[in-house]
Design a protein around this motif. Structure first.
Motif, short mmCIF file in Angstrom:
data_model
loop_
_atom_site.label_atom_id
_atom_site.label_comp_id
_atom_site.label_asym_id
_atom_site.label_seq_id
_atom_site.Cartn_x
_atom_site.Cartn_y
_atom_site.Cartn_z
N ARG A 19 -0.53 -13.44 13.16
CA ARG A 19 -0.03 -12.62 14.44
C ARG A 19 0.83 -14.23 15.70
N ILE A 20 -0.14 -14.77 15.61
CA ILE A 20 0.41 -15.87 15.98
C ILE A 20 1.49 -16.55 15.59
N ILE A 21 1.47 -16.60 14.86
CA ILE A 21 2.76 -17.20 13.78
C ILE A 21 3.54 -16.13 13.62
N PHE A 22 4.22 -15.10 13.82
CA PHE A 22 5.13 -14.27 14.45
C PHE A 22 5.07 -14.53 15.45
N GLU A 23 4.59 -14.29 16.89
CA GLU A 23 4.54 -14.96 17.76
C GLU A 23 5.60 -16.04 18.32
N LEU A 24 4.80 -17.21 18.12
CA LEU A 24 5.30 -18.53 17.52
C LEU A 24 6.67 -18.41 17.28
N THR A 25 7.04 -17.56 16.81
CA THR A 25 8.55 -17.51 16.02
C THR A 25 9.32 -16.75 16.73
N GLN A 26 9.12 -16.02 17.44
CA GLN A 26 9.17 -14.54 18.00
C GLN A 26 9.39 -13.54 16.95
N LEU A 27 8.92 -14.07 15.73
CA LEU A 27 9.72 -12.77 14.82
C LEU A 27 8.42 -11.11 15.36
N ASP A 28 8.04 -10.98 16.02
CA ASP A 28 7.05 -9.89 16.56
C ASP A 28 7.95 -9.19 17.10
N THR A 29 9.24 -10.25 17.59
CA THR A 29 10.43 -9.19 18.29
C THR A 29 11.07 -8.33 16.85
N VAL A 30 11.12 -8.88 16.21
CA VAL A 30 12.29 -8.47 14.74
C VAL A 30 11.35 -7.67 14.66
N PHE A 31 10.21 -8.09 13.38
CA PHE A 31 9.28 -7.07 13.05
C PHE A 31 8.79 -5.44 13.98
N GLU A 32 8.66 -4.63 12.71
CA GLU A 32 7.97 -3.44 13.77
C GLU A 32 6.28 -3.59 13.39
N ILE A 33 5.45 -3.74 14.11
CA ILE A 33 4.12 -4.04 13.58
C ILE A 33 3.34 -3.73 13.75
N PHE A 34 2.04 -2.59 12.78
CA PHE A 34 1.87 -1.65 13.23
C PHE A 34 0.60 -2.14 13.22
N ASP A 35 -0.91 -1.95 14.03
CA ASP A 35 -2.01 -2.18 13.55
C ASP A 35 -2.77 -2.25 12.33
N CYS A 36 -2.03 -1.18 12.24
CA CYS A 36 -3.19 -0.15 10.30
C CYS A 36 -1.91 -0.02 10.09
N GLU A 37 -2.35 0.93 8.86
CA GLU A 37 -1.13 2.24 7.78
C GLU A 37 -1.90 3.48 8.62
N ALA A 38 -2.57 3.60 9.20
CA ALA A 38 -2.33 4.72 9.87
C ALA A 38 -1.84 5.05 10.90
N GLU A 39 -1.68 3.73 11.66
CA GLU A 39 -1.27 4.06 13.21
C GLU A 39 0.88 4.22 12.47
N PHE A 40 1.04 3.07 11.60
CA PHE A 40 2.16 3.68 10.60
C PHE A 40 2.85 4.95 10.21
N GLU A 41 1.74 5.81 9.66
CA GLU A 41 1.90 6.93 8.45
C GLU A 41 1.86 7.88 10.44
N ALA A 42 1.50 7.72 11.45
CA ALA A 42 1.72 8.39 12.22
C ALA A 42 3.05 8.55 13.10
N THR A 43 3.89 7.59 12.88
CA THR A 43 5.07 7.01 13.10
C THR A 43 5.92 7.92 11.70
#
Length: 146
Positions: A84-108
């Motif tokens: 996650r630090i890599i994604f934040e440093l490269t600002q890719l955390d704003t590009v990708f839809e990131i979920f904490d776990c698969e269940a959180e993704f499934e809920a969407t």
């Protein structure tokens, strides 16, 4: 016969370090899944990924751009703190839809499912229109490989 028409979800679960040849292999796997007409949603589960270099990040950015071009959803889940630090440093955390776990993704995905029933009169079932996840376009990150 009445059937519910849901998005088709593919999950890819890489392991170990995503760098060099493994990044190329992941890139091919992602492109193949996105190109599959039966798949409308792709989830990349990073739970077992220990490290990721710039070639791995570029494979993910490439997949995101291809998914957008194909009007498909591409999401990440189970991203460790070190990744996650890599994604934040490269600002890719704003590009990708990131979920904490698969269940959180499934809920969407549950919210994307249409409650209405569709009557099926032939063997082919049309894909439902997916809710637009991100309206912003993918920004090309400035990555430097050493």
């Amino acid at each position: 016969m009445l059937l519910r028409d849901y998005p088709k979800i593919a999950v890819i679960r890489p392991q170990g370090s995503i760098s060099g040849s493994k990044a190329l292999e992941l890139d091919l796997d992602l492109r193949t899944a996105i190109a599959n007409d039966d798949v409308s949603v792709l989830l990349l589960d990073l739970q077992y990924v220990e490290s990721l270099d710039c070639s791995g990040l570029m494979a993910l950015v490439s997949a995101q751009k291809l998914a957008q071009a194909e009007n498909k959803r591409f999401s990440l889940c189970c991203v460790s703190a070190s990744l996650r630090i890599i994604f934040e440093l490269t600002q890719l955390d704003t590009v990708f839809e990131i979920f904490d776990c698969e269940a959180e993704f499934e809920a969407t995905c549950e919210s994307v499912k249409e409650p209405a029933l569709a009557e099926v009169k032939s063997e082919s079932v049309k894909e439902p229109a997916l809710a637009k996840v991100k309206s912003e376009s993918v920004k090309e990150p400035a990555l430097v490989c050493a």
